[in-house]
Design an enzyme around this catalytic site. Structure first.
Site, short mmCIF file in Angstrom:
data_model
loop_
_atom_site.label_atom_id
_atom_site.label_comp_id
_atom_site.label_asym_id
_atom_site.label_seq_id
_atom_site.Cartn_x
_atom_site.Cartn_y
_atom_site.Cartn_z
N ASP A 219 0.87 -1.17 0.00
CA ASP A 219 0.00 0.00 0.00
C ASP A 219 0.91 1.22 0.00
O ASP A 219 1.49 1.58 1.01
CB ASP A 219 -0.90 -0.03 1.23
N GLN A 222 0.94 6.50 1.02
CA GLN A 222 1.68 7.55 1.72
C GLN A 222 3.14 7.62 1.30
O GLN A 222 3.85 8.51 1.73
CB GLN A 222 1.61 7.34 3.23
N LYS A 245 -3.00 11.92 -3.34
CA LYS A 245 -1.98 12.01 -2.29
C LYS A 245 -0.63 12.41 -2.87
O LYS A 245 0.35 12.55 -2.16
CB LYS A 245 -1.84 10.68 -1.57
N CYS A 383 -8.51 6.58 10.07
CA CYS A 383 -8.82 5.28 9.44
C CYS A 383 -7.84 4.19 9.86
O CYS A 383 -7.55 3.28 9.08
CB CYS A 383 -8.84 5.39 7.91
C1 PLP Z 1 -1.87 4.29 4.00
C2 PLP Z 1 -3.14 4.54 3.24
N1 PLP Z 1 -3.69 3.55 2.54
C3 PLP Z 1 -4.81 3.72 1.84
C4 PLP Z 1 -5.47 4.92 1.82
C5 PLP Z 1 -6.74 5.04 1.03
O1 PLP Z 1 -6.60 5.91 -0.03
P1 PLP Z 1 -7.84 6.38 -0.89
O2 PLP Z 1 -8.85 6.90 0.09
O3 PLP Z 1 -7.29 7.46 -1.77
O4 PLP Z 1 -8.33 5.21 -1.64
C6 PLP Z 1 -4.94 5.98 2.53
C7 PLP Z 1 -5.65 7.27 2.55
O5 PLP Z 1 -5.96 7.84 3.58
C8 PLP Z 1 -3.75 5.79 3.26
O6 PLP Z 1 -3.21 6.78 3.97
#
Ligand code: PLP
Lengths: 425, 150
Positions: A219, A222, A245, A383
């Site tokens: 993932d 970030q 992001k 989250c």
């Molecule tokens: C580490 C990480 N993974 C996944 C996501 C999800 O990204 P998105 O909401 O753009 O799909 C985020 C966003 O907050 C994140 O910080």
């Protein structure tokens, strides 16, 4: 507000030199929103882990696309459709180069990180993960790298295994080694934690998983705006990212996946653009990567994302990382001088994310208070509720950096924190 | 700064620091839990209702200063009131925190609740002020499910 730490930091040579080299004002000039006041105060935008602001180049690229190039792609024989298709596929090449993927066939445009992970869970997971199999995650995953796997486990009878973290917010690598076994079918791991800032040793994690032929999803939401990512060098099997992001638009993202894995996956969503031929008896699917891009995509978003990556490239990720590191040290040290403030997440390798709590003051009150001084920080669980549980707090305040932040942003934040501490005392 | 001091009045800060009627109640007749998904805050309300009168009421949970002060001031106000009176106060409080910022506040009628007029300047905080009230309403109306501010 000057504190001793600030004074000390200002003459600190290595970081001081870094501030001088990096022309942050020149970068700030490219971001129109940074110049709008908030409640009559200059904006100190410190919520970059939630989303980043957009440079004029990106805004202009989208405007230009809609004003001069808009058409549906891969369909019309007319000029505009050709232009739009070229733009869209050109963006794929930009992404491929940015990530150093081996081929454009490995770059799938999605709606974002969440969508990319769900794609893998559905198209890879449903095909290759069965009852009794195990998926390894870490304790610091974003909900978007937990819930899709939980859903898959519920459906298939597979199990989640969780790598614990230490008090600093670092993965306990030996525990990961213990969790890997012959039932492991996938490792899904966050590169950089959005609530702690921890940079995980993904290369080592991948290397170890590959010894047992276990694929790894990274993932990268970030990581993408802070670290140079080279998917071939990492040797990750999947890499997910979001456009918003990395100074690009919302609603668009990327899934990188190795070609030989994409080839073996089920299609994701069915529809137009993902097919070669459709008969009621049988449908033949399109080539990679179009097989995974059903329906009309977010073309303007893809165009904007490519422009954003070009922008990042022009500044240079090494320069960005050095600037942010200096700022992070400055901010962490200055914050640490506040009484009753506790940093959450003190990994030895981290990006510009500072989570903190102040004894006796709820993060929500802090968020509201500093907002009125023009400072945008996040107050909440980000989250990552398992991380909050790990530290025994319902939420934290989080200041997160991007290339356009400067010392003054922290100074404003810290002055505001001094005030609220006084008032709440 | 002015709006901030209007929001964080001394009374609110005092109730935040030492909330009234804070804690569990074992022999309650009514209880409910409220949840604000935006910030993850939770609040529990316990009430002992006899012959339509709120004989005793307590609250506990995690919350910001606004939510905590609201729970504290609310429970102090509701103790000894009838269920019908409580419902009336709920309506008045809702009206206050969602009314236009420029409209006048009837401080005489609202009494202690008037200190919450400041939240009208802060749309993201209206839910914090309302959480305890929504939860108590659910409790005395005997709705058992989790109440959320959504
Ligand atoms: C580490 C990480 N993974 C996944 C996501 C999800 O990204 P998105 O909401 O753009 O799909 C985020 C966003 O907050 C994140 O910080």
């Amino acid at each position: 507000m000057e504190t001793t730490a600030l004074k000390k930091e200002a003459v600190h040579t290595p970081t001081g030199r870094q501030f001088a080299h990096f022309d942050v004002e020149k970068i700030r000039a490219d971001f129109p929103i940074l110049h709008r006041p908030v409640y009559g105060k200059p904006l100190a935008y410190l919520d970059n882990a939630a989303t980043t602001q957009k440079p004029l180049a990106v805004i202009e690229a989208i405007r230009h696309y809609y004003s001069a190039e808009n058409a549906n792609i891969h369909r019309g024989v007319y000029h505009l459709s050709e232009v739009a298709t070229r733009k869209y596929e050109g963006a794929r090449k930009t992404v491929k180069n940015f990530l150093n993927a081996a081929s454009e066939r490995e770059i799938v445009f999605t709606a974002g990180t969440t969508d990319s992970i769900n794609l893998v869970a559905a198209a890879y997971g449903r095909k290759f993960i069965k009852a009794g199999d195990e998926i390894i995650l870490s304790h610091m995953e974003h909900h978007s790298n937990i819930v899709p796997w939980q859903m898959l486990c519920e459906e298939t009878g597979a199990k989640l295994r969780v790598i614990p973290i230490n008090d600093r917010g670092e993965l306990i690598f030996e525990e990961y080694e213990k969790l890997l076994n012959e039932r492991t079918r996938l490792v899904a791991i966050v590169y950089v934690s959005n609530s702690l800032g921890t940079i995980n040793p993904v290369k080592d994690i991948i290397e170890l998983a590959h010894q047992g032929n276990v694929p790894v999803l990274v993932d990268g939401a970030q990581a993408i705006s802070h670290l140079k990512v080279n998917v071939q060098e990492l040797d990750c099997d999947f890499f997910a990212l979001s456009g918003h992001k990395v100074f690009g638009p919302t609603g668009v993202g990327v899934l990188y996946a190795k070609e030989n894995i994409l080839e073996r996956m089920n299609p994701y969503r069915g529809g137009g653009d993902m097919i070669r031929s459709v008969k009621f008896e049988k449908t033949v699917y399109a080539e990679l990567p179009h097989r995974f891009e059903a329906g009309t995509p977010h073309i303007a978003g893809v165009v904007g994302l490519a422009k954003a990556l070009e922008y990042v490239e022009s500044v240079g990720l090494e320069a960005i990382a050095a600037h942010e590191k200096a700022l992070l040290e400055y901010g962490q040290e200055a914050l640490s001088t506040l009484k009753k403030l506790k940093l959450i997440g003190t990994a030895r390798k981290k990006t510009g994310v500072i989570s903190f709590v102040i004894e006796g003051i709820h993060p929500h009150d802090i968020g509201t208070w500093v907002d009125r001084q023009g400072v945008a920080i996040r107050a909440g669980h980000h989250c990552t509720q398992p991380v909050m549980d790990r530290y025994g707090v319902p939420s934290t305040c989080r200041a997160s950096l991007a290339m356009y932040n400067r010392k003054e942003d922290f100074d404003t934040l810290i002055a505001a924190l001094h005030d609220i501490i006084k008032v709440f005392d | 700064m002015e709006e901030l001091r209007e929001l964080y009045q001394q009374i609110i800060l005092d109730h935040n620091k030492s909330p009234k009627n804070y804690g569990k109640m074992v022999n309650c007749t009514h209880a409910s839990e409220g949840y604000n998904p935006l910030c993850g805050d939770r609040i529990k309300i316990y009430a002992k209702v006899e012959n339509g009168v709120i004989e005793d009421i307590k609250f506990e949970g995690e919350g910001c200063a606004i939510a905590k002060a609201s729970g504290s001031i609310m429970t102090a106000l509701l103790k000894g009131k009838t269920v019908a009176e409580a419902q009336q106060l709920f309506e008045e409080f809702q009206h206050l925190i969602t009314s236009d910022v420029r409209s006048n506040v009837d401080t005489e009628k609202l009494g202690k609740l008037a200190v919450f007029a400041g939240v009208r300047e802060f749309p993201t905080r209206v839910k914090c002020a309302g959480l305890a009230w929504h939860t108590v309403k659910a409790a005395i109306e005997k709705k058992d499910e989790l109440v959320t501010t959504e």
